[in-house]
Scaffold this active site. Structure first.
Site, mmCIF file in Angstrom:
data_model
loop_
_atom_site.group_PDB
_atom_site.id
_atom_site.type_symbol
_atom_site.label_atom_id
_atom_site.label_comp_id
_atom_site.label_asym_id
_atom_site.label_seq_id
_atom_site.Cartn_x
_atom_site.Cartn_y
_atom_site.Cartn_z
ATOM 1 N N SER A 173 0.870 -1.121 -0.138
ATOM 2 C CA SER A 173 0.003 -0.007 0.127
ATOM 3 C C SER A 173 0.876 1.128 -0.093
ATOM 4 C CB SER A 173 -0.709 -0.010 1.223
ATOM 5 O OG SER A 173 -0.193 0.493 2.346
ATOM 6 N N ASP A 174 0.563 2.074 -0.445
ATOM 7 C CA ASP A 174 1.137 3.591 -0.089
ATOM 8 C C ASP A 174 0.980 3.941 1.252
ATOM 9 O OD1 ASP A 174 2.620 5.645 -0.473
ATOM 10 O OD2 ASP A 174 1.457 6.757 -2.178
ATOM 11 N N PHE A 175 1.833 4.864 1.524
ATOM 12 C CA PHE A 175 1.970 5.438 2.785
ATOM 13 C C PHE A 175 0.492 5.740 3.309
ATOM 14 C CE2 PHE A 175 5.511 6.876 5.759
ATOM 15 C CZ PHE A 175 4.736 7.556 6.650
#
Ligand code: BGC
Length: 746
Positions: free
Chosen positions: A291-293
């Site tokens: 996942s992105d941050f």
């Protein structure tokens, strides 16, 4: 030698056996642990972070200031509660953590360390948008290899790049991080970068995994506002947004980062269509989705999950394998499995992918980094030389009236502008590990050629406090010619740096007005992370050089261009708008039913056409545009076969002649148009390019071979196929010119 990760897309039976053996021994808690990635520090709050990053950039404090280890980190690693760390690059610290993972955790599974190495690690290259303007994938591959080499020596295993989001909106700050607007060029650059990161064994026998991002559609953020929603049809996703990822996977990328945005109502980090149907079922891609941050946690404010637990469920079921800084999987995944709302088999599948990545990288065999390597590896002479070459080739000459450029060194020069002596800004927007002191300013670059240039900043970069008129006029007084260095600072593009008015900030236009009033010949060196909308400045200047943010060698590269040691050859990879109101403006638009121009198309009279009444449709500078100090003439377009079978290959050539007096490099571009389709097709599509170098008077026949299969598109029934019919083909110097021919597919 090839990196084992490159074979990752074909499962290796030996690795699969090890994955299964490990999985058998893992508790549910240990499985969840492999799916968790955190920073080793307690995150400073956003305000502190910005301040800290600025101080790190200016050398006031070291990177370690970011690094306030979480007190519970050792225990988290020891208990197998985390599988990955992000954004650290200190080999001693990494080794310490790795030692706990390998020697003190029950199963000894090594950590994987990921980091943002976006345009270089310590040897900072031009921003990726500028790199793309070289149209030189081989050079980018070498630059990415340097970045991977330095990162590997720092203990990094996983690079969160390349950013492969196409975008047609220069308001979006993250265009600086990508390759521009085009799907074909974007795919070529994505492949070059993945190969550069992943091919060859790096210092200490280490390997690097690339992580193309952000899957998917992030570049279409509405109104160019970062993190905004996107409205994308399946056709648009398939035509524009999936292909650069497919290209990166074909080059061997074994992981991908899921994006923040929602896609027509379904967030990209919980999107069963993009993550499962396409990635897993259609492409059979076995890699890791990270996942992105915070992108899983953001499912709550997106309004598709009531809380973090619901968000964790949506994300894992959609196929997000690893949680980057969401605090969603660690506290909730085991519980979701226990209560039966997530099958354990789903978790197992994600764990398999993560273990495969770690095994593929050889982390079990080589978990540690040789701590002596970093100092000997970073900033080598070869790396600097390459950074210089990329910077030189990335610079785009936009205007050169009366051949003002290149300048003879005999001229008396005044250098004006807030970016002339700026150092930090040369590094560009995303350089976690770059150092200001490594960069050369434009003023220093110019001093390599002329010793006595006068200088005045004239105003600050963004302040409103007015222009230092006296100092500027004094500096200009004795000069024959003025070099004005203006534009955006490095922190005005990149993530969270959208601009509704991407022009000259602060008082810089007033400064340009003052300089222009003196009537001295005016060369503008423009810097920024995007095409800047500066019509007045373009009008005032005799010559304009777009220098982006060129990395550590920016200053020298600019001077090499200004004084003609290097003949400019960069070409734009984003159309350059005249005005914000034109955005999105891009070359591969559709014809519409009321086109402005078009042969053989019934034309309505004025004003009933697809146009503005107050602006031209055309951008200021088209995609593919860039001048040289020489001229190139195109002649003799030959379409070798005018009628092609569906399994044939188009062969087309033209002769390009250097008709000027200097040697120069030209990017020769191939475009096609499918004239009649079952769905509307773009008026032009880039299908090939070649960078050639010609001596004065020299001519070369440039030949392209294009398999007809590459004319396929998603038809009216969403089948990917080539439709027989008539096509146009161009070979030219940019997307708005060229020799045109035609062919048919039967
Ligand atoms: C960015 C990613 C980046 C990640 C980790 C996010 O905010 O969108 O591109 O890789 O942070 O630093």
């Amino acid at each position: 030698m090839s990196n084992p990760i490159n074979q990752y897309n074909q499962l290796d039976p030996a690795i699969e056996a090890r994955v299964e053996a490990l999985l058998q021994q893992m508790t549910l808690a240990e499985k969840v642990g492999q799916l968790v990635q955190i920073t080793p520090s307690t995150m400073p709050d956003p305000d502190q972070l910005t301040e800290l990053l600025a101080k790190i950039g200016s050398g006031e404090v070291s990177m370690d200031a970011l690094f306030q280890p979480r007190p519970d980190l050792a225990e988290l690693i020891r208990s197998g509660s985390i599988g990955s760390l992000l954004n650290l690059a200190n080999p001693e610290q990494i080794n310490q953590f790795q030692c706990i993972a390998v020697e003190e955790s029950r199963l000894g599974i090594p950590l994987i360390v990921g980091s943002d190495v976006i345009h270089g690690f310590r040897t900072i290259f031009p921003i990726p948008l500028a790199e793309a303007c070289t149209w030189n994938p081989d050079l980018l591959e070498q630059a990415s290899r340097v970045a991977a080499t330095e990162a590997a020596a720092a203990g990094i295993d996983w690079i969160f790049a390349p950013m492969v989001d196409n975008s047609r909106d220069p308001r979006w700050g993250r265009v600086a991080e990508g390759s521009g607007e085009d799907v074909f060029l974007g795919g070529a650059m994505a492949q070059a970068r993945v190969r550069g990161f992943q091919t060859a064994v790096l210092p200490g026998g280490r390997n690097i995994a690339a992580c193309p991002k952000h899957y998917v559609g992030y570049g279409a953020s509405e109104a160019g506002r970062d993190y905004n929603s996107t409205e994308l049809t399946e056709r648009t996703l398939r035509e524009l947004h999936f292909p650069p990822f497919a290209a990166a996977f074909a080059a061997g990328a074994g992981s991908v980062m899921s994006a923040f945005n929602d896609i027509s109502g379904v967030p990209a980090s919980a999107n069963p269509f993009t993550l499962k149907t396409v990635l897993r079922e259609e492409w059979q891609w076995p890699g890791v989705v990270l996942s992105d941050f915070g992108a899983i946690a953001e499912l709550v404010p997106h309004g598709v999950a009531a809380d973090l637990k619901a968000a964790a469920r949506l994300a894992i079921l959609a196929g997000v394998d690893m949680d980057m800084m969401n605090d969603a999987y660690a506290p909730h995944l085991a519980e979701l499995v226990a209560e039966g709302s997530v099958p354990e088999a789903v978790v197992d599948e994600s764990v398999r992918r993560v273990l495969r990545l770690k095994l593929g990288l050889g982390l079990f065999e080589r978990p540690f980094t040789d701590e002596t390597l970093l100092d000997q590896t970073i900033l080598s002479d070869e790396a600097r030389q390459l950074a210089l070459e990329v910077a030189q080739q990335s610079i785009v000459l936009l205007k050169n009236e009366g051949d003002l450029l290149p300048l003879p060194t005999s001229q008396r020069l005044a250098v004006i502008g807030p970016l002339a002596a700026a150092r930090r800004d040369m590094l560009g927007m995303w350089t976690l590990f770059g150092k200001e002191e490594d960069a050369e300013t434009v003023l220093e670059g110019i001093a390599r050629y002329v010793a006595d240039a006068t200088y005045a900043a004239g105003c600050s970069l963004t302040g409103q406090e007015g222009v230092e008129e006296t100092a500027v006029l004094a500096a200009i007084d004795q000069a024959d010619v003025v070099v004005l260095v203006v534009g955006e600072g490095a922190n005005m593009s990149g993530e969270a740096r959208s601009r509704a008015r991407p022009g000259l900030p602060g008082q810089q236009q007033a400064l340009a007005d003052l300089v222009a009033q003196t009537g001295k010949p005016l060369i503008v060196v423009l810097m920024g992370g995007r095409p800047l909308i500066v019509p007045r400045l373009l009008e005032q200047a005799d010559a304009v050089v777009m220098a982006w943010h060129g990395g550590i060698c920016a200053g020298r590269a600019v001077a090499d261009i200004v004084f003609g040691t290097v003949n400019p050859s960069g070409k734009l990879t984003m159309s350059w708008p005249r005005h914000e109101g034109q955005i999105p403006v891009y070359y591969s638009h559709k014809s519409t039913g009321r086109p402005m121009t078009g042969e053989g198309v019934p034309q309505f009279g004025e004003p009933f056409k697809s146009r503005y009444i107050d602006l031209p449709n055309e951008p200021q500078f088209p995609f593919g545009f860039g001048r040289s100090y020489t001229t190139f003439e195109y002649a003799d377009l030959v379409v070798e076969t005018a009628v092609l079978p569906i399994n044939g290959t188009l062969a087309v050539s033209a002769t390009v002649r250097n008709s000027g007096t200097r040697a120069g490099s030209e990017v020769v571009q191939l475009y096609i148009r499918d004239l009649v389709g079952s769905v509307t097709r773009p008026v032009k599509e880039l299908k090939g390019f070649q960078r050639i170098t010609l001596q004065p008077g020299e001519a070369q026949q440039v030949r392209f071979e294009l398999p007809v299969a590459q004319l396929a598109f998603w038809d009216a029934h969403m089948q990917y196929r080539v439709e027989p019919g008539e096509f146009q083909v161009w070979i030219g110097s940019d997307s708005a010119s060229g020799l045109v021919g035609s062919f048919a597919v039967v």
